[in-house]
Design an enzyme around this catalytic site. Sequence first.
Site, PDB file in Angstrom:
ATOM      1  N   SER A   1      89.573  90.795 -48.629  1.00  0.00           N
ATOM      2  CA  SER A   1      89.423  89.856 -47.952  1.00  0.00           C
ATOM      3  C   SER A   1      90.659  89.149 -47.675  1.00  0.00           C
ATOM      4  O   SER A   1      91.795  89.456 -48.442  1.00  0.00           O
ATOM      5  CB  SER A   1      88.688  88.883 -48.772  1.00  0.00           C
ATOM      6  N   LYS A   2      90.437  88.320 -46.515  1.00  0.00           N
ATOM      7  CA  LYS A   2      91.788  87.934 -45.786  1.00  0.00           C
ATOM      8  C   LYS A   2      92.456  86.986 -46.848  1.00  0.00           C
ATOM      9  O   LYS A   2      93.841  86.964 -46.777  1.00  0.00           O
ATOM     10  CB  LYS A   2      91.124  87.204 -44.797  1.00  0.00           C
ATOM     11  N   ARG A   3      91.702  86.403 -47.731  1.00  0.00           N
ATOM     12  CA  ARG A   3      92.443  85.319 -48.601  1.00  0.00           C
ATOM     13  C   ARG A   3      93.523  86.132 -49.555  1.00  0.00           C
ATOM     14  O   ARG A   3      94.499  85.335 -49.805  1.00  0.00           O
ATOM     15  CB  ARG A   3      91.405  84.657 -49.346  1.00  0.00           C
TER      16      ARG A   3
END
Length: 341
Positions: A253-255
């Site tokens: 995920s981007k996070r």
Amino acid sequence: MKKVRTRFAPSPTGYMHIGNLRTALFEYLIAKHEDGDFILRIEDTDQERLVEGAVDIIYDTMKAVGLNHDEGPDIGGDFGPYVQSERLSMYKGYADQLVELGGAHYCFCSEEEIEAQRKEAESLGISFKYDDPCKHISIEEARKRIADGEKYVVRQTIKANGETYFDDEVYGRIEVDNSTLDESVLLKSDGFPTYNFANIIDDHQMQISHVVRGNEYLSSTPKYNLIYQAYGWDIPTYVHVPPVMKDEQHKLSKRNGDASFQDLVKKGYLPEAILNYIALLGWAPESEQEIYSLEELIKVFDIKRISKSPAIFDIDKLTWMNGMYLRAMSEEKFYETVKPY
Ligand code: GLU
């Protein structure tokens, strides 16, 4: 045999997720292995999610890894425009035609009302499928209401009986009961198509032979097939690919700051090493060889060797591969490459 044509159809989200880049690579390899065309199409119909400069990130990434497209917004081609928001006038004509063919209907229900019903079903813990009363309105009556200025959407019509199936190159035959399929909105009241509609019109109109995309679309593909059938169009070859995961449970995920091509380049990974590594995510060559140039990948790539199971992104493996590429460089190229770091 029909010419192989694949497309990469990213939504301009502002970063290039490694899973998306891996899909682009597979699309490119499937086309080039057969001397076919690789098309770039920008899917920007979700206007609320548009990000400044996002399209440039797509171009820059593709250039950096050498996935050159044969047709696209920047270079044109015979099937343009290649940006969905520039194709709006076309979708409405197709939507009206689909209504006439019985594959869709005009719907005047308010979004708030449908949302309220969805929430209520959710709170009761039952699964929600909208049973649209508008599908019983005659076309003449619906047209009259539209002419009178009433707001409407075009919604897919699905007969509740029967089954729909399709064949996927990776997942095999997928069969579903029509009663489980929901009747999605195809054209919104602002005239923008949803993905559920635009993907079909564009892929058909651009003569895409192989639709390659993430397996999150497997469950809606039966609905798309019904639309192809309503128009009487050829159904493309479907190649759904498994997701790229951080570990067994979590998606990349981007996070976490480790999901995008740009993040990896910033950390010192070479574009060619990243490309080589992601080719092996969910695909395996016949031999034990692990280091491949793009040219070599084009030669050996085989759809039949794409795996069904999720691929796990192993940063240690990429680091090892990056080292192989760094050590294989000439001294001058190495110096140029590491200078910015
Ligand atoms: N715009 C869609 C996405 O980014 C493309 C899916 C497809 O390849 O059809 O997920």
